[in-house]
Design a protein around this motif. Sequence first.
Motif, short mmCIF file in Angstrom:
data_model
loop_
_atom_site.label_atom_id
_atom_site.label_comp_id
_atom_site.label_asym_id
_atom_site.label_seq_id
_atom_site.Cartn_x
_atom_site.Cartn_y
_atom_site.Cartn_z
N GLY A 1 -63.55 13.37 -32.71
CA GLY A 1 -63.13 12.18 -31.97
C GLY A 1 -64.31 11.36 -31.50
N ASN A 2 -65.37 12.03 -31.08
CA ASN A 2 -66.59 11.31 -30.67
C ASN A 2 -67.18 10.52 -31.84
OD1 ASN A 2 -66.27 12.45 -28.15
ND2 ASN A 2 -67.79 14.05 -28.47
N GLU A 3 -67.15 11.11 -33.03
CA GLU A 3 -67.67 10.41 -34.21
C GLU A 3 -66.83 9.16 -34.52
OE1 GLU A 3 -70.42 10.93 -35.87
OE2 GLU A 3 -70.93 12.57 -34.51
N PHE A 4 -65.51 9.30 -34.43
CA PHE A 4 -64.64 8.15 -34.65
C PHE A 4 -64.88 7.07 -33.59
CE2 PHE A 4 -61.67 10.96 -37.19
CZ PHE A 4 -61.80 10.23 -38.36
N PHE A 5 -65.13 7.51 -32.36
CA PHE A 5 -65.37 6.56 -31.28
C PHE A 5 -66.65 5.77 -31.53
CE2 PHE A 5 -66.79 5.10 -27.15
CZ PHE A 5 -65.63 4.70 -26.54
N LYS A 6 -67.68 6.45 -32.01
CA LYS A 6 -68.93 5.75 -32.32
C LYS A 6 -68.74 4.72 -33.43
CE LYS A 6 -71.86 9.67 -31.03
NZ LYS A 6 -72.78 10.72 -31.55
N GLN A 7 -67.82 5.01 -34.33
CA GLN A 7 -67.51 4.08 -35.42
C GLN A 7 -66.50 3.01 -35.00
OE1 GLN A 7 -66.24 6.44 -38.78
NE2 GLN A 7 -68.00 7.81 -38.63
N LYS A 8 -66.13 3.01 -33.72
CA LYS A 8 -65.16 2.06 -33.16
C LYS A 8 -63.77 2.21 -33.79
CE LYS A 8 -68.63 -1.35 -31.85
NZ LYS A 8 -69.06 -2.77 -31.91
N LYS A 9 -63.47 3.41 -34.26
CA LYS A 9 -62.14 3.73 -34.75
C LYS A 9 -61.39 4.43 -33.62
CE LYS A 9 -63.66 4.16 -39.58
NZ LYS A 9 -63.74 5.06 -40.75
N ASN B 1 -58.23 4.42 -32.45
CA ASN B 1 -56.94 5.10 -32.65
C ASN B 1 -57.14 6.48 -33.26
OD1 ASN B 1 -55.15 3.06 -31.66
ND2 ASN B 1 -55.55 1.87 -33.51
N GLU B 2 -58.05 6.57 -34.26
CA GLU B 2 -58.35 7.87 -34.85
C GLU B 2 -58.98 8.80 -33.81
OE1 GLU B 2 -58.96 5.01 -36.08
OE2 GLU B 2 -58.26 4.89 -38.17
N ALA B 3 -59.84 8.24 -32.96
CA ALA B 3 -60.45 9.04 -31.91
C ALA B 3 -59.40 9.57 -30.94
CB ALA B 3 -61.48 8.20 -31.16
N GLY C 1 -59.20 8.74 -22.35
CA GLY C 1 -59.02 7.62 -21.44
C GLY C 1 -59.95 6.46 -21.75
N MET C 2 -61.19 6.78 -22.14
CA MET C 2 -62.14 5.74 -22.52
C MET C 2 -61.69 5.03 -23.79
SD MET C 2 -64.83 4.27 -21.53
CE MET C 2 -66.06 3.14 -22.13
N ALA C 3 -61.16 5.79 -24.74
CA ALA C 3 -60.65 5.18 -25.97
C ALA C 3 -59.45 4.27 -25.65
CB ALA C 3 -60.25 6.26 -26.96
#
Length: 463
Positions: A98-106, A108-110, A131-133
Amino acid sequence: MAPSPTKHGRDQALDWELSLKDKDKKMKSQVSNKASSSSRTAAVGEEKRTAGVNSKVGGGSNTGWHNSSSNYKLSSSLSSTFSTDESVPDATSEKELGNEFFKQKKYNEAIDCYSRSIAFSPTAVAYANRGMAYLKIKRFREAEEDCTEALNLDDRYIKAYSRRATARKELGKFKESFEDTEFALRLEPDNQEIKKQYAEAKAMYEKEILKKASGALQRSVERMQKGGKAEDGQHVTSTSSSGQKTGASKIQDHSEKSNGSLALKPAAIIEEVKTKRTVTDRKTEPKDYSLKNDTPISASEDLKRNARNGKQKLRASVQELANRASSLAVLEAAKNITQPKSAYQFEVAWKGFSGNRSLQAQLLKVTSPGSLPQIFKNALSTPLLSDIIKCVATFFSEDVELAVGYLDNLTKVPRFDMLVMCLSSAEKSELTKTWDEVFCGEATPIEYAEILDSLSLKYGVKR
């Protein structure tokens, strides 16, 4: 007895052994060379076959070699993958994904990954990250709920307070947002980001308070203006009607006089015109009512006086309504007081009952003294400690056991010794006075007096 071998015999035996070893090495090298040559031959044959196929399709020999090598790498990677044990997903791996998806600005996947991580094992970090996502995709309600869940698991998680403050600000909950940043700043006073967020939340909260106050004042002024306009309208109408009547009568008199004076001589007509002009000028001169107690000034003063009285009455009624609403809110809050689960919940409730010792005492009574170390952990502040002691003194005579239990368990809160050292001189003198007059007074039962004597040392009370 067998004869010992001569020197010549030993040399021959050694030469024979060395020759055998050399032969063995040669045979092994020949076998390995044959194997390598056969593998090269097979590889060349495979290359030729692949090249032939690619040439028929339209590709060149280089393309065929590239395809065969890539196929070989793919098959080797697949074989290595199947040869190793398959990795089983767990809470940590899903959170990291999830952290990797968040870094990629994805985002929903995160969120999906964080949700699976929470399903495996709910943690404060996973809830706060989700919550941040949610904040990133502007789902502020879900962000607030996730941060609240994170704080239920770890009430000292600074990021959760910060993110919930952001969500509450976007939801228009400026007071709650300010409280979150205030508590986070108390936990980390040197955190520059929290300081900045605290200043912004405070400014927005004060702006909201000012807006509400100005709105209430504006509405009251508008009501007063409407009342004043109604009275002024009636006065103006009566004045204008009387003025119209007076003007009409003047016109009629003037016409009658004009009709009667047609036969007069020119000199007499000129004198009459002068006289009328003088009278008219006198009538049209503005009258100074400032030094006279005439009716128009008296009516204006009455209107102003009534307006002032109306404003005072309105303010008094508004204040009375506010006091009633506050009392009702306090009574309603007293019915719903429950034991807080964290230092944040305790402090919010405590501040909500500020100025009302009975409600604060009620909050202490519904909170088990033994749970204080778990509730406060490292979040108890010196002002709150001093305030709690003052509140305990208010119901000491009613429930000595509960009061002593509170004083005892407060000493078990982490960093209690440091908190006592940080008490101001005024707070220490007031604590000593309370201890002597209330906790160790004449009415204190003997079985609790010894306990309170020993506790006085922990509180730094010199007796």
